[in-house]
Design a protein around this motif. Structure first.
Motif, mmCIF file in Angstrom:
data_model
loop_
_atom_site.group_PDB
_atom_site.id
_atom_site.type_symbol
_atom_site.label_atom_id
_atom_site.label_comp_id
_atom_site.label_asym_id
_atom_site.label_seq_id
_atom_site.Cartn_x
_atom_site.Cartn_y
_atom_site.Cartn_z
ATOM 1 N N LYS A 20 90.285 110.957 42.270
ATOM 2 C CA LYS A 20 89.056 111.744 42.254
ATOM 3 C C LYS A 20 87.900 110.811 42.627
ATOM 4 O O LYS A 20 87.820 109.685 42.151
ATOM 5 C CB LYS A 20 88.815 112.328 40.857
ATOM 6 C CG LYS A 20 87.549 113.152 40.802
ATOM 7 C CD LYS A 20 87.339 113.730 39.419
ATOM 8 C CE LYS A 20 86.119 114.597 39.445
ATOM 9 N NZ LYS A 20 85.034 114.117 38.699
ATOM 10 N N ILE A 21 87.054 111.296 43.490
ATOM 11 C CA ILE A 21 85.930 110.487 43.950
ATOM 12 C C ILE A 21 84.650 111.056 43.356
ATOM 13 O O ILE A 21 84.333 112.228 43.564
ATOM 14 C CB ILE A 21 85.852 110.490 45.484
ATOM 15 C CG1 ILE A 21 87.139 109.936 46.070
ATOM 16 C CG2 ILE A 21 84.651 109.704 45.968
ATOM 17 C CD1 ILE A 21 87.277 110.120 47.562
ATOM 18 N N ASP A 22 83.949 110.224 42.608
ATOM 19 C CA ASP A 22 82.654 110.632 42.068
ATOM 20 C C ASP A 22 81.584 110.268 43.091
ATOM 21 O O ASP A 22 81.370 109.090 43.387
ATOM 22 C CB ASP A 22 82.377 109.933 40.737
ATOM 23 C CG ASP A 22 83.312 110.412 39.644
ATOM 24 O OD1 ASP A 22 83.628 111.623 39.630
ATOM 25 O OD2 ASP A 22 83.729 109.587 38.815
ATOM 26 N N LEU A 23 80.925 111.288 43.613
ATOM 27 C CA LEU A 23 79.894 111.061 44.623
ATOM 28 C C LEU A 23 78.545 110.902 43.940
ATOM 29 O O LEU A 23 78.187 111.692 43.072
ATOM 30 C CB LEU A 23 79.864 112.233 45.609
ATOM 31 C CG LEU A 23 81.179 112.486 46.347
ATOM 32 C CD1 LEU A 23 81.100 113.761 47.160
ATOM 33 C CD2 LEU A 23 81.530 111.307 47.222
ATOM 34 N N PRO A 24 77.778 109.881 44.334
ATOM 35 C CA PRO A 24 76.481 109.654 43.694
ATOM 36 C C PRO A 24 75.452 110.702 44.111
ATOM 37 O O PRO A 24 75.626 111.421 45.099
ATOM 38 C CB PRO A 24 76.077 108.260 44.201
ATOM 39 C CG PRO A 24 76.857 108.047 45.441
ATOM 40 C CD PRO A 24 78.107 108.869 45.320
ATOM 41 N N GLU A 25 74.381 110.760 43.343
ATOM 42 C CA GLU A 25 73.281 111.669 43.645
ATOM 43 C C GLU A 25 72.567 111.169 44.902
ATOM 44 O O GLU A 25 72.353 109.974 45.089
ATOM 45 C CB GLU A 25 72.293 111.689 42.466
ATOM 46 C CG GLU A 25 71.103 112.583 42.687
ATOM 47 C CD GLU A 25 70.100 112.474 41.545
ATOM 48 O OE1 GLU A 25 68.975 112.932 41.741
ATOM 49 O OE2 GLU A 25 70.449 111.919 40.484
ATOM 50 N N GLN B 274 81.268 101.369 47.533
ATOM 51 C CA GLN B 274 82.122 102.230 46.701
ATOM 52 C C GLN B 274 83.082 103.074 47.538
ATOM 53 O O GLN B 274 84.067 103.576 47.028
ATOM 54 C CB GLN B 274 81.282 103.115 45.770
ATOM 55 C CG GLN B 274 80.493 104.220 46.469
ATOM 56 C CD GLN B 274 79.136 103.795 46.995
ATOM 57 O OE1 GLN B 274 78.955 102.717 47.524
ATOM 58 N NE2 GLN B 274 78.159 104.665 46.875
#
Length: 192
Positions: free
Chosen positions: A32-37, A78
């Motif tokens: 799972k990739i957490d995408l930044p704001e 990242q």
């Protein structure tokens, strides 16, 4: 001998028992990739251009031995990717035409692996920013390439690369995310 027979029979029974349940293999999955704001900051330097770039990216000078002044990378640590930007000035129509043809050649080198290559015109006459955006679909080394120019003396070429084997199904969420950053960068791009 009896021992070998019992061992063989026991092995067959275990094998048959283990095959009796309902089993289906799990599909291959990815992390799972957490995408930044999305947030941006201004990049400016002694180079003849400026633009907004994401706060979660870094601007690094190009370390290649053939690199020229004002060649930089917008590095995404990242995501293990970068947007390589190479600047060049030109003084004649022939040089300009060659730079445009080089950009087209670099984009269409991906034809072997690409499923489609789309071209879109870039035009911001109020800022004298013009160019072409190449969207390259498929498992290619670079999914986005573009060039920007003022059509009189300045030219900048950009290309997105990931330091991974190109597998579109696994990088698609990140690719879509970075494409929005590239769009923002182009919209905020200015010649000095």
């Amino acid at each position: 001998m009896v021992r070998n027979f019992l061992f063989g029979l026991f092995s067959i029974l275990i094998l048959l028992y283990s095959c009796a349940g309902d089993y289906s293999p799990k599909p291959r999955s990815y992390f799972k990739i957490d995408l930044p704001e999305k947030k941006y900051q201004l990049y400016t330097s002694d180079c003849p251009y400026s633009f907004d770039f994401p706060v979660y990216a870094q601007i690094l000078p190009d370390k290649d031995r053939e690199a020229k002044p004002c060649w930089i990378d917008v590095h995404y640590p990242q995501f293990n990717g970068r947007i390589h930007l190479s600047y060049q000035s030109f003084s004649s129509r022939e040089q300009f035409d060659q730079l445009v043809e080089d950009a087209r050649t670099f984009a269409f080198k991906h034809t072997v692996k690409a499923t489609a290559i789309d071209e879109a015109m870039i035009s911001y006459p109020e800022k004298k920013v013009y160019g072409i955006y190449y969207s390259i679909d498929g498992n290619t080394a670079s999914s986005v390439q573009f060039f920007l120019t003022d059509s009189t003396k300045n030219y900048l070429r950009g290309a997105l690369y990931f330091n991974e084997q190109p597998r579109l199904d696994s990088i698609q969420p990140v690719l879509d995310f970075i494409k929005k950053d590239i769009d923002h960068m182009i919209k905020t791009f200015k010649w000095k």
